[in-house]
Design a protein around this motif. Sequence first.
Motif, mmCIF file in Angstrom:
data_model
loop_
_atom_site.group_PDB
_atom_site.id
_atom_site.type_symbol
_atom_site.label_atom_id
_atom_site.label_comp_id
_atom_site.label_asym_id
_atom_site.label_seq_id
_atom_site.Cartn_x
_atom_site.Cartn_y
_atom_site.Cartn_z
ATOM 1 N N LEU A 157 0.503 -2.987 -7.984
ATOM 2 C CA LEU A 157 0.728 -1.638 -8.813
ATOM 3 C C LEU A 157 -0.055 -2.121 -9.932
ATOM 4 N N ARG A 158 -0.002 -3.186 -10.577
ATOM 5 C CA ARG A 158 -0.642 -3.720 -11.890
ATOM 6 C C ARG A 158 -2.128 -3.308 -11.539
ATOM 7 N N ALA A 159 -2.519 -4.011 -10.644
ATOM 8 C CA ALA A 159 -3.942 -3.967 -10.416
ATOM 9 C C ALA A 159 -4.505 -2.548 -10.452
ATOM 10 N N ARG A 160 -3.846 -1.673 -9.830
ATOM 11 C CA ARG A 160 -4.223 -0.190 -9.658
ATOM 12 C C ARG A 160 -4.212 0.294 -11.085
ATOM 13 N N SER A 164 0.907 -1.264 0.109
ATOM 14 C CA SER A 164 0.121 0.007 -0.009
ATOM 15 C C SER A 164 0.846 1.325 -0.157
ATOM 16 N N ASN A 165 1.800 1.283 0.740
ATOM 17 C CA ASN A 165 2.845 2.518 0.673
ATOM 18 C C ASN A 165 3.546 2.558 -0.481
ATOM 19 N N ALA A 166 3.739 1.576 -1.075
ATOM 20 C CA ALA A 166 4.282 1.636 -2.604
ATOM 21 C C ALA A 166 3.394 2.096 -3.523
ATOM 22 N N LEU A 167 2.160 1.970 -3.204
ATOM 23 C CA LEU A 167 0.994 2.338 -4.242
ATOM 24 C C LEU A 167 0.726 3.675 -3.969
#
Length: 308
Positions: free
Chosen positions: A291-294, A143-146
Amino acid sequence: MQPPSRRTFLALGLLTTLTACTADPRGDRPADPTPPRDPDTPARLRAIADTDLLLGAYENLLTVPGTPTALLQPLRDDTVQHRAALVQGLPTASPSPTGTPYRSLPTLAELALMEHRTAESHLDGFGEVSPPLARLLASISASNALHAAALGDRTPVKTPDGSAEATPATRTAAVPTLQTALSAEHAAVYGYGVVGAHLPDDPQRTDARATHAAHQAQRDAWQRLLTAFTAAPTPAAGGYRLPFPVTAPTDATKLAVHLETRLTTVYADLVADVPAPYRPLAATALRETTLRARHWGAPATPFPGIPG
């Protein structure tokens, strides 16, 4: 936090019975009232401290007129939820999530860097914590990476490598869970073949090809690892049933979201199930699929891979 199993309760009951029936050779000395320290506590406290710094930065920035509140407020709310989850299981109550006062007013770039560094710090030493906490830390790190990406930071997040310390017994124990991950990647490779076939020849199809290649690379990585363990990698099935008909570009992007979201659950579970030396590999896979899902349009969630 997962509730204790029946076996745990039985074990605790057995220990209580043995203690009650065993005399202290030194007399009726009362038992030590200090409970044993939870090995997860230091990791939780470190993660909470990092999260409080983030909260303080968000609070400062959100007070400034002209701040992009629509962007920052959801990220701040996710961070509050991260803290609440980390506090659960601590032996004593923790202060309210007011955030640690930040020394200055951060820029968006500085806030993005803070999110990036927090994503890395949550995985530092997480091979030493319990499986449920490892799963939670890996999910929050994703989540932080997102958040960092949403704020403009595209620098790859570094994950510590602990697999070199694996023993032969640990490798054997890792095989079943790695086979599950491999099977999921086989399905994703097949699914992205369908996605790409139903997208127009434009940037979306280019994205689908790149994502297809990424899943092929992850599939191959699991196969190489299993082969190194002298285990026969699970082969791909002849075909896979799609969750819904795909006949148009909108169906194709919906399928991409479905595939990546499903994989976040697979990899969050893998973090908890795989032996500790292989948690970094699972955490990296969780972050990448988050990340890909987002990217494909999945709604953001504060705990990728962990059902609400």
